[in-house]
Design a protein around this motif. Sequence first.
Motif, PDB file in Angstrom:
ATOM      1  N   VAL A  50       1.110  -1.084  -0.091  1.00  0.00           N
ATOM      2  CA  VAL A  50       0.061  -0.239   0.745  1.00  0.00           C
ATOM      3  C   VAL A  50       0.368   1.246  -0.145  1.00  0.00           C
ATOM      4  N   VAL A  51       0.527   2.668  -1.018  1.00  0.00           N
ATOM      5  CA  VAL A  51       1.150   3.484  -0.977  1.00  0.00           C
ATOM      6  C   VAL A  51       0.350   4.333  -1.028  1.00  0.00           C
ATOM      7  N   VAL A  52      -0.452   5.392  -0.389  1.00  0.00           N
ATOM      8  CA  VAL A  52      -1.354   6.731  -0.469  1.00  0.00           C
ATOM      9  C   VAL A  52      -0.260   7.624  -1.105  1.00  0.00           C
ATOM     10  N   TRP A  53      -1.203   7.626  -2.176  1.00  0.00           N
ATOM     11  CA  TRP A  53      -1.423   8.864  -3.362  1.00  0.00           C
ATOM     12  C   TRP A  53      -2.009  10.218  -2.155  1.00  0.00           C
ATOM     13  N   SER A  54      -2.025  11.402  -2.352  1.00  0.00           N
ATOM     14  CA  SER A  54      -2.939  12.769  -3.041  1.00  0.00           C
ATOM     15  C   SER A  54      -2.766  12.943  -4.439  1.00  0.00           C
ATOM     16  N   CYS A  55      -3.671  13.291  -4.783  1.00  0.00           N
ATOM     17  CA  CYS A  55      -3.912  14.486  -5.508  1.00  0.00           C
ATOM     18  C   CYS A  55      -4.831  15.424  -6.057  1.00  0.00           C
ATOM     19  N   ASP A  56      -4.395  16.440  -5.153  1.00  0.00           N
ATOM     20  CA  ASP A  56      -5.562  17.340  -6.148  1.00  0.00           C
ATOM     21  C   ASP A  56      -5.787  17.198  -7.393  1.00  0.00           C
ATOM     22  N   LEU A 107       9.864   2.414  -2.224  1.00  0.00           N
ATOM     23  CA  LEU A 107      10.713   3.651  -2.689  1.00  0.00           C
ATOM     24  C   LEU A 107      10.926   4.301  -0.407  1.00  0.00           C
ATOM     25  N   GLY A 108      10.804   3.071   0.103  1.00  0.00           N
ATOM     26  CA  GLY A 108      11.746   3.022   0.591  1.00  0.00           C
ATOM     27  C   GLY A 108      13.330   3.214   0.787  1.00  0.00           C
ATOM     28  N   ALA A 109      13.523   2.990  -0.069  1.00  0.00           N
ATOM     29  CA  ALA A 109      15.024   2.435  -0.388  1.00  0.00           C
ATOM     30  C   ALA A 109      15.459   3.867  -0.994  1.00  0.00           C
ATOM     31  N   LEU A 110      14.953   4.206  -1.806  1.00  0.00           N
ATOM     32  CA  LEU A 110      14.880   4.255  -3.421  1.00  0.00           C
ATOM     33  C   LEU A 110      14.653   6.332  -3.242  1.00  0.00           C
ATOM     34  N   MET A 111      13.558   6.787  -2.719  1.00  0.00           N
ATOM     35  CA  MET A 111      13.426   7.904  -2.448  1.00  0.00           C
ATOM     36  C   MET A 111      14.609   8.634  -1.938  1.00  0.00           C
ATOM     37  N   ILE A 129       2.716  11.994  -1.194  1.00  0.00           N
ATOM     38  CA  ILE A 129       2.396   9.942  -0.839  1.00  0.00           C
ATOM     39  C   ILE A 129       3.223   9.786   0.421  1.00  0.00           C
ATOM     40  N   THR A 130       2.601   9.212   1.407  1.00  0.00           N
ATOM     41  CA  THR A 130       2.416   8.492   2.479  1.00  0.00           C
ATOM     42  C   THR A 130       2.983   6.693   2.055  1.00  0.00           C
ATOM     43  N   GLY A 137      12.803   2.915   8.314  1.00  0.00           N
ATOM     44  CA  GLY A 137      12.465   3.927   9.181  1.00  0.00           C
ATOM     45  C   GLY A 137      10.973   4.287   9.625  1.00  0.00           C
ATOM     46  N   GLY A 138      10.152   3.199   9.246  1.00  0.00           N
ATOM     47  CA  GLY A 138       8.665   3.269   9.659  1.00  0.00           C
ATOM     48  C   GLY A 138       7.418   4.374   8.596  1.00  0.00           C
ATOM     49  N   LEU A 139       6.964   5.118   8.664  1.00  0.00           N
ATOM     50  CA  LEU A 139       5.798   5.984   8.403  1.00  0.00           C
ATOM     51  C   LEU A 139       7.036   6.883   6.985  1.00  0.00           C
ATOM     52  N   LYS A 140       6.559   6.823   6.229  1.00  0.00           N
ATOM     53  CA  LYS A 140       7.506   8.172   5.874  1.00  0.00           C
ATOM     54  C   LYS A 140       6.056   8.586   4.616  1.00  0.00           C
ATOM     55  N   ARG A 141       6.411  10.506   5.286  1.00  0.00           N
ATOM     56  CA  ARG A 141       5.300  11.005   4.355  1.00  0.00           C
ATOM     57  C   ARG A 141       6.359  11.952   2.844  1.00  0.00           C
ATOM     58  N   VAL A 142       6.011  12.346   1.817  1.00  0.00           N
ATOM     59  CA  VAL A 142       6.919  12.654   0.758  1.00  0.00           C
ATOM     60  C   VAL A 142       5.864  14.159   0.205  1.00  0.00           C
ATOM     61  N   ILE A 143       6.312  14.956   0.625  1.00  0.00           N
ATOM     62  CA  ILE A 143       5.308  16.219   0.439  1.00  0.00           C
ATOM     63  C   ILE A 143       5.943  16.924  -0.422  1.00  0.00           C
ATOM     64  N   ALA A 144       5.530  18.009  -1.664  1.00  0.00           N
ATOM     65  CA  ALA A 144       5.295  18.519  -2.658  1.00  0.00           C
ATOM     66  C   ALA A 144       5.555  19.552  -1.865  1.00  0.00           C
TER      67      ALA A 144
END
Length: 274
Positions: A50-56, A107-111, A129-130, A137-144
């Motif tokens: 599961v990867v959660v994407w937020s897209c306006d 994504l955890g390894a690559l970002m 992206i969450t 490291g657990g929970l990750k949030r990538v904020i644009a």
Amino acid sequence: MRRERLLGRSLFREHADVEVERAGPWLVPVGQATDAPERIFSLVGDRPAVVVWSCDAGEPALYRHLRSLNLVQIPVWAAAGASTPPENGVEAPAETVLFRHWDPRVLGALMPVLDAGQFIRIVGPASEITYWAEDYGGLKRVIADPDWRGAGGGLLSIRGEQIALLGDRRVQASRRRIMNFLRTSVPEHASSRSDSELYQDVVRYEASARAVGLSSERSFGKWAHLMAMSGEAIAVRDGSAHRYLTTAPGHPDDKLEMLIAEMIAVGRRAEQGA
């Protein structure tokens, strides 16, 4: 997804293999029902999927973007499974391979190893992206950043030096998994060790595992367990275990499984005869 009454679209739509398309990945809108997130996680279980994407910009824009990320270019030597380039110094051509952008571990390894352009190419129209990257490291949030400009088209490309960094990060993650395994399986040993001390133990156990021909993380973990349980006596060069793993026919990983099975059988016979 029908079982959980979820609507979604395959990101492998029109794939030549229907079973591959059915198996995913899928884009599943969480806004279709108030309990959609719970149903999604019920369907996924403990799988890292599961990867959660937020897209306006909306679901259609996100769907097009994710479809454009299904493939990535990496050096040929990396596609063949190597972690470092050949020593001849010749720049290898790129090969197009599947990019598992729906896997939190990827994504955890690559970002963290991406440059700005690559980073923006992955984020695309998303605002956030969450994902849960347990080994990184657990929970990750990538904020644009709102000031980011949209990345151009074309396949994402990962360079050779970034592949090497990915290899280092994956080795570190593997060692942390084995540390956690030892803290559970051999608490009498691990509980007296600090994280730094246990990490050094795992590095030493890994070197010993490679010396007898073991190659998989599963085998490294089992060997680490035996090393901790035996006070590292299992690795004595003139011992029966060392001789068996290094000289008997067969792959060392397979032989380790048989060795452990025999050790368990001997222990059970001893208990029955007591």
